[in-house]
Design a protein around this motif. Structure first.
Motif, PDB file in Angstrom:
ATOM      1  N   ASN A 255       0.828  -1.206   0.000  1.00  9.14           N
ATOM      2  CA  ASN A 255       0.000   0.000   0.000  1.00  9.14           C
ATOM      3  C   ASN A 255       0.862   1.255   0.000  1.00  9.14           C
ATOM      4  O   ASN A 255       0.566   2.245  -0.680  1.00  9.14           O
ATOM      5  N   HIS A 256       1.933   1.201   0.784  1.00 12.71           N
ATOM      6  CA  HIS A 256       2.869   2.332   0.829  1.00 12.71           C
ATOM      7  C   HIS A 256       3.492   2.566  -0.543  1.00 12.71           C
ATOM      8  O   HIS A 256       3.618   3.713  -1.001  1.00 12.71           O
ATOM      9  N   ASN A 258       2.205   1.667  -3.475  1.00 18.28           N
ATOM     10  CA  ASN A 258       1.166   2.193  -4.368  1.00 18.28           C
ATOM     11  C   ASN A 258       0.964   3.692  -4.152  1.00 18.28           C
ATOM     12  O   ASN A 258       0.789   4.455  -5.113  1.00 18.28           O
ATOM     13  N   HIS A 259       0.967   4.100  -2.882  1.00 23.53           N
ATOM     14  CA  HIS A 259       0.840   5.522  -2.547  1.00 23.53           C
ATOM     15  C   HIS A 259       1.985   6.315  -3.169  1.00 23.53           C
ATOM     16  O   HIS A 259       1.779   7.393  -3.742  1.00 23.53           O
ATOM     17  N   VAL A 261       3.919   5.541  -5.819  1.00 19.01           N
ATOM     18  CA  VAL A 261       3.813   5.580  -7.281  1.00 19.01           C
ATOM     19  C   VAL A 261       2.753   6.578  -7.708  1.00 19.01           C
ATOM     20  O   VAL A 261       2.939   7.363  -8.653  1.00 19.01           O
ATOM     21  N   SER A 262       1.608   6.576  -7.000  1.00 18.56           N
ATOM     22  CA  SER A 262       0.539   7.526  -7.314  1.00 18.56           C
ATOM     23  C   SER A 262       1.014   8.960  -7.150  1.00 18.56           C
ATOM     24  O   SER A 262       0.772   9.817  -8.013  1.00 18.56           O
ATOM     25  N   ASP A 263       1.732   9.248  -6.061  1.00 19.06           N
ATOM     26  CA  ASP A 263       2.237  10.599  -5.836  1.00 19.06           C
ATOM     27  C   ASP A 263       3.318  10.984  -6.839  1.00 19.06           C
ATOM     28  O   ASP A 263       3.420  12.148  -7.240  1.00 19.06           O
ATOM     29  N   LEU A 265       3.440  10.039  -9.951  1.00 12.52           N
ATOM     30  CA  LEU A 265       2.717  10.401 -11.178  1.00 12.52           C
ATOM     31  C   LEU A 265       2.118  11.804 -11.056  1.00 12.52           C
ATOM     32  O   LEU A 265       2.142  12.580 -12.016  1.00 12.52           O
ATOM     33  N   LEU A 266       1.582  12.124  -9.868  1.00 16.38           N
ATOM     34  CA  LEU A 266       1.050  13.465  -9.640  1.00 16.38           C
ATOM     35  C   LEU A 266       2.156  14.510  -9.700  1.00 16.38           C
ATOM     36  O   LEU A 266       1.965  15.613 -10.219  1.00 16.38           O
ATOM     37  N   LYS A 269       2.993  15.162 -13.273  1.00 17.05           N
ATOM     38  CA  LYS A 269       1.911  15.962 -13.850  1.00 17.05           C
ATOM     39  C   LYS A 269       2.014  17.415 -13.411  1.00 17.05           C
ATOM     40  O   LYS A 269       1.752  18.344 -14.190  1.00 17.05           O
ATOM     41  N   THR A 325      -5.382  18.847  -6.833  1.00 17.45           N
ATOM     42  CA  THR A 325      -4.407  17.961  -6.185  1.00 17.45           C
ATOM     43  C   THR A 325      -3.641  18.702  -5.097  1.00 17.45           C
ATOM     44  O   THR A 325      -3.463  18.194  -3.981  1.00 17.45           O
ATOM     45  N   LYS A 329      -3.854  17.923  -1.060  1.00 17.33           N
ATOM     46  CA  LYS A 329      -2.697  17.595  -0.225  1.00 17.33           C
ATOM     47  C   LYS A 329      -2.645  18.492   1.006  1.00 17.33           C
ATOM     48  O   LYS A 329      -2.357  18.031   2.127  1.00 17.33           O
TER      49      LYS A 329
END
Length: 432
Positions: A255-256, A258-259, A261-263, A265-266, A269, A325, A329
């Motif tokens: 989960n950490h 995944n968090h 990788v998601s951040d 990508l953000l 962006k 976003t 945050k």
């Protein structure tokens, strides 16, 4: 017989002298009463000293321009042509240390101010080259002056709507390669190559590789332990209990990951530049309300009261996804660092000049230690005092906010004190 004009002339002269005396008396009266005010404004300098300095500066400026005109006549024409097409910042200095020619970049880079070199290293090298000839090269690190920070991405100040006492979040130093050489007997040239972007990119790359590698170690080590236990056989109860514990750790670290990788990508962006246009005009309050709505379940879970208020007329140019976003945050951090039953306020207003929309996110949490405030906008930086509610973070949230501010030609800043909560301020230019 005509009357003599002499009496009328005498009368006029007397009245003229009296008028001049009255005017001088009024002027002295004004100066006598205004001078204390002027002294306070000028930091203790008297009005007469200030006036004398002003006249002196004007005289020196005229003399300098005259000398510059004489100097230009002696400056080789080919050298002038070459300097005019150089891509790097450059300046020409005479034997008195006065700047004869200067690229505007030399002011922004903190080398020149008021037609004089203000960096001691550059000034010392210029003197050495005048004395010994030859050419000297060296590396130099400078800070962008405050007056240029206001109009650039490096700065955060009250003119842009930042709270008093707020610490800047986007200021960056300049890394320069400087070459000093003699043009002729009366002139030295200083060439300034700004390599800040190259140095900054190398630092970001190295930091990124190190931090991502460290973040990947947790999941891979947990998977390795789980694999070892499964290979050894899980038939016995003690072994099964250990396998279940390893499986929970794998889930947590996954989960950490995944968090993270998601951040990431953000973050990528958030570095896409924003070009203002009629197609990307956004109402700030609409974006804030949308963020609060999207966090409704999280707000309820944490038991925090989030209040939104502000000016509904403010419009900015921007990417809705990026701005939401960044706001998400900031509000998430405020919620997570607040105690149950705490209060989080989000306000939107224009600055005094109505040039920027100022978004403040205020919490009543435990605050941020002063020693950490200068680093909280760095990638992967995590404060030392984390709780169970914030342990899952990866340290990219505020870095994302910073880059959203930069790509929207805005700023971000923080004010905080231990035990007094925090105020994060996101400033964005109002659409014209």
């Amino acid at each position: 017989m005509y009357d003599s004009p002499l009496p009328s002339i005498l009368v006029s002269s007397v009245f003229g002298v009296m008028g001049l005396a009255i005017a001088l008396a009024v002027l002295l009266f004004i100066i006598d009463h205004v001078e204390p005010i002027v002294e306070r404004l000028l930091g203790g300098a008297s009005f007469t000293e200030w006036l004398g300095n002003l006249i002196g500066r004007k005289t020196r400026g005229l003399r300098r321009r005259r000398d510059d005109d004489d100097g230009d006549a002696g400056l080789d024409a080919s050298a002038e042509s070459l300097l005019s097409i150089l891509p790097s910042a450059s300046l020409i200095v005479d034997r008195d240390g006065d700047v004869v020619r200067a690229n505007p970049q030399s002011y922004r880079l903190g080398i020149v101010r008021d037609d004089s070199i203000v960096n001691e290293k550059v000034l010392e090298t210029v003197r050495e080259v005048f004395a010994t000839g030859g050419r000297q090269r060296f590396d130099l690190e400078t800070e962008t002056p405050e007056r240029f920070v206001t109009a650039s991405d490096d700065d955060t100040q009250s003119g842009a709507g930042v709270s008093p006492g707020a610490r800047p979040g986007v200021r960056r130093p300049n890394w320069l390669k400087v070459t000093v050489g003699r043009v002729d007997e009366r002139h030295v040239v200083v060439l300034i190559d700004d390599v800040s972007e190259t140095v900054r990119f190398a630092q970001i790359r190295d930091s990124f590789i190190i931090n991502v590698s460290e973040q990947l170690l947790g999941p891979t080590e947990a998977l390795g332990r789980l694999a070892d236990d499964l290979e050894a056989g899980g038939g016995n109860v003690p072994d099964r209990a250990r396998i279940e514990a390893d499986a929970r750790e794998v889930r947590t670290t996954s989960n950490h990951l995944n968090h993270m990788v998601s951040d990431l990508l953000l973050l990528i962006k958030a570095q896409e530049p924003i070009v203002p246009s009629a197609a990307n005009r956004l109402n700030v309050m609409d974006e804030v309300r949308a963020v609060k709505a999207s966090l409704a379940q999280r707000i309820a879970d944490f038991g925090v009261d989030v209040n939104v208020e502000g000016d509904d007329s403010l419009v900015v140019n921007g990417d809705s996804g990026q701005i939401r976003t960044a706001l998400t945050k900031l509000v998430e951090n405020a919620i997570e660092y607040s105690e149950p039953g705490g209060y989080v306020g989000v306000s939107v207003e224009a600055d005094e000049m109505r040039r920027h929309a100022v978004i403040r996110v205020i919490d009543q949490g435990k605050g941020i230690a002063k020693r950490e405030q200068s680093r909280i906008f760095e990638r992967f930086y995590r404060g030392a005092d984390q709780s169970a509610r914030t342990a899952d973070g990866v340290g990219l949230g505020l870095s994302i906010v910073k880059h959203v501010a930069l790509t929207h030609h805005g700023t971000v800043a923080v004010w905080s004190a231990p035990g007094q909560g925090s105020t994060f301020t996101l400033t964005l230019p109002i659409a014209r």
